[in-house]
Design a protein around this motif. Structure first.
Motif, PDB file in Angstrom:
ATOM      1  N   LEU A  94       0.831  -1.202   0.000  1.00  0.00           N
ATOM      2  CA  LEU A  94       0.000   0.000   0.000  1.00  0.00           C
ATOM      3  C   LEU A  94       0.867   1.255   0.000  1.00  0.00           C
ATOM      4  O   LEU A  94       0.600   2.212  -0.733  1.00  0.00           O
ATOM      5  CB  LEU A  94      -0.899  -0.024   1.230  1.00  0.00           C
ATOM      6  CG  LEU A  94      -1.819   1.153   1.469  1.00  0.00           C
ATOM      7  CD1 LEU A  94      -3.130   0.636   1.961  1.00  0.00           C
ATOM      8  CD2 LEU A  94      -1.262   2.114   2.490  1.00  0.00           C
ATOM      9  N   GLY A  95       1.923   1.217   0.835  1.00  0.00           N
ATOM     10  CA  GLY A  95       2.829   2.360   0.857  1.00  0.00           C
ATOM     11  C   GLY A  95       3.452   2.603  -0.504  1.00  0.00           C
ATOM     12  O   GLY A  95       3.492   3.729  -0.996  1.00  0.00           O
ATOM     13  N   PHE A  96       3.877   1.522  -1.135  1.00  0.00           N
ATOM     14  CA  PHE A  96       4.459   1.652  -2.475  1.00  0.00           C
ATOM     15  C   PHE A  96       3.447   2.230  -3.449  1.00  0.00           C
ATOM     16  O   PHE A  96       3.767   3.130  -4.243  1.00  0.00           O
ATOM     17  CB  PHE A  96       4.931   0.274  -2.956  1.00  0.00           C
ATOM     18  CG  PHE A  96       5.380   0.270  -4.379  1.00  0.00           C
ATOM     19  CD1 PHE A  96       6.574   0.870  -4.732  1.00  0.00           C
ATOM     20  CD2 PHE A  96       4.605  -0.300  -5.368  1.00  0.00           C
ATOM     21  CE1 PHE A  96       6.985   0.882  -6.049  1.00  0.00           C
ATOM     22  CE2 PHE A  96       5.007  -0.291  -6.680  1.00  0.00           C
ATOM     23  CZ  PHE A  96       6.197   0.306  -7.024  1.00  0.00           C
ATOM     24  N   ILE A  99       3.028   5.954  -2.829  1.00  0.00           N
ATOM     25  CA  ILE A  99       4.199   6.704  -3.288  1.00  0.00           C
ATOM     26  C   ILE A  99       4.187   6.835  -4.806  1.00  0.00           C
ATOM     27  O   ILE A  99       4.405   7.926  -5.363  1.00  0.00           O
ATOM     28  CB  ILE A  99       5.498   6.014  -2.811  1.00  0.00           C
ATOM     29  CG1 ILE A  99       5.633   6.149  -1.306  1.00  0.00           C
ATOM     30  CG2 ILE A  99       6.711   6.622  -3.480  1.00  0.00           C
ATOM     31  CD1 ILE A  99       6.755   5.359  -0.722  1.00  0.00           C
TER      32      ILE A  99
END
Lengths: 298, 71
Positions: A94-96, A99
């Motif tokens: 999710l973070g990727f 970003i």
């Protein structure tokens, strides 16, 4: 003209089905959640879109280029991320995804940043232009058919044991889902096997914007997998077809928006393995009982 | 509606270490300071990206969290 509309609709269903099959490998067969698939999808779509529209590359060469870029991204992010499991993996992907979304939104090199790029791919003489919805249809659906048939083959993917008692245990969550394939294997086959299709997406829509590849799209993909049924290849098709069909064929806006989330809730509560598998489970269980099996052996 | 807030709350918990209260406080503090620094030195548009980059770094290098959460 009207015909083109339906071809385009079918193309969208096909592209989503390809994505959902890829995600289903990870979610259904390995039991891991990835919330970053929209980012891989977006990377592939942007690569191919910019190559064809801005650099004037032949779309048939831009397709593998989109595959290569998105596959490389999935490979690179997969090396560290796949040491993680469960919601750690979900948070990492999710973070990727977020970003990548922000980078797509902010970077100056991309045309008109948040607004996206609306360009028609240039005409290409060889072998056929991808502009017409019907031509794209003839490209997308045979590919989808081959993938679906491959995965039905005995050597394609491991199948779940058909024992109804086990199926029932699974449906109640007593036996952990997935675990048939190691996540590494399915992430690498799932994540990069999705990206050639975003290139098709860019060609279908003739328009790409970062908002198509945000966090909500990842969620939507996971929803499609779950609704269709985890580890069910045909369920992927159903899950992918559900949303565009309802959006386009229902005149009533409650059905289009709120109502279907209610259906999703009902499916999750009563048929946790999705529509296709869930209904098959109920049927198998009934047949099992009719044959004199003990229903309380769970 | 508050999606980003919820996601960042969860990231702060993971950064600090799931399962420890003090870790959550530390994670929230680190996340907030990093975001503020990113706004000042980079650009306000990359604020969220820095927050999630921090999350990725912690997950890849120290998955148990900064404060040694319960294993």
């Amino acid at each position: 003209m009207d015909q083109d509309y339906y071809y385009t609709l079918l193309n969208f269903i096909g592209i989503h089905a390809l994505l959902v099959v890829g995600l289903n490998l990870l979610l259904g067969y390995a039991g891991q959640i990835s919330l970053g698939h929209a980012a891989f999808f977006g990377l592939g779509a942007y690569t191919s879109g910019i190559l064809t529209a801005t650099a004037g590359v032949n779309p048939w060469l831009a397709l593998p280029a989109g595959l290569a870029v998105a596959g490389a991204a999935a490979f690179l992010i997969g090396i560290p991320a796949l040491k993680l499991r469960g919601y750690y993996l979900a948070m990492a992907t999710l973070g990727f995804g977020i970003i990548m979304y922000i980078i797509l939104n902010r970077s100056r090199g991309l045309d008109r940043r948040p607004l996206g790029a609306q360009r028609h791919s240039r005409r290409c003489p060889w072998p056929a232009s991808l502009q017409h919805p019907r031509r794209l249809f003839l490209l997308i659906w045979p590919v989808l058919g081959v993938i679906l048939c491959y995965q039905r083959q005995p050597g394609g993917l491991p199948h779940r044991p058909g024992h109804p008692g086990l199926a029932r245990q699974r449906s109640r969550g007593r036996v952990s889902r997935g675990g048939h394939l190691p996540p590494e294997c399915s992430f690498l086959s799932g994540a990069p096997s999705t990206p050639p299709w975003p290139a098709l997406y860019a060609h279908t829509l003739n328009f790409i914007a970062p908002s198509s590849f945000g966090f909500m799209f990842s969620i939507k993909l996971v929803t499609m997998v779950v609704l269709g049924g985890m580890a069910s290849i045909w369920g992927s098709l159903l899950g992918a077809g559900r949303s565009p069909c309802c959006r386009n064929f229902s005149r009533c806006s409650t059905i289009r928006n709120g109502h279907l989330r209610g259906i999703l809730m009902v499916v999750m509560i009563f048929l946790p393995r999705g529509l296709v598998r869930g209904i098959l489970d109920v049927w198998e269980l009934r047949r099992y009982r009719k044959e004199g099996g003990n229903s309380s052996d769970s | 509606m508050g999606t980003m807030l919820g996601l960042k709350g969860f990231s702060a918990a993971i950064i600090g270490g799931l399962g420890s209260l003090a870790g959550g406080v530390l994670g929230g503090l680190v996340l907030g300071v990093a975001e503020a620094l990113a706004t000042g030195f980079l650009s306000s548009g990359y604020r969220d990206a820095v927050a999630f980059l921090l999350l990725l770094l912690v997950l890849f290098l120290r998955p148990q969290g900064l404060w040694e959460g319960r294993k």
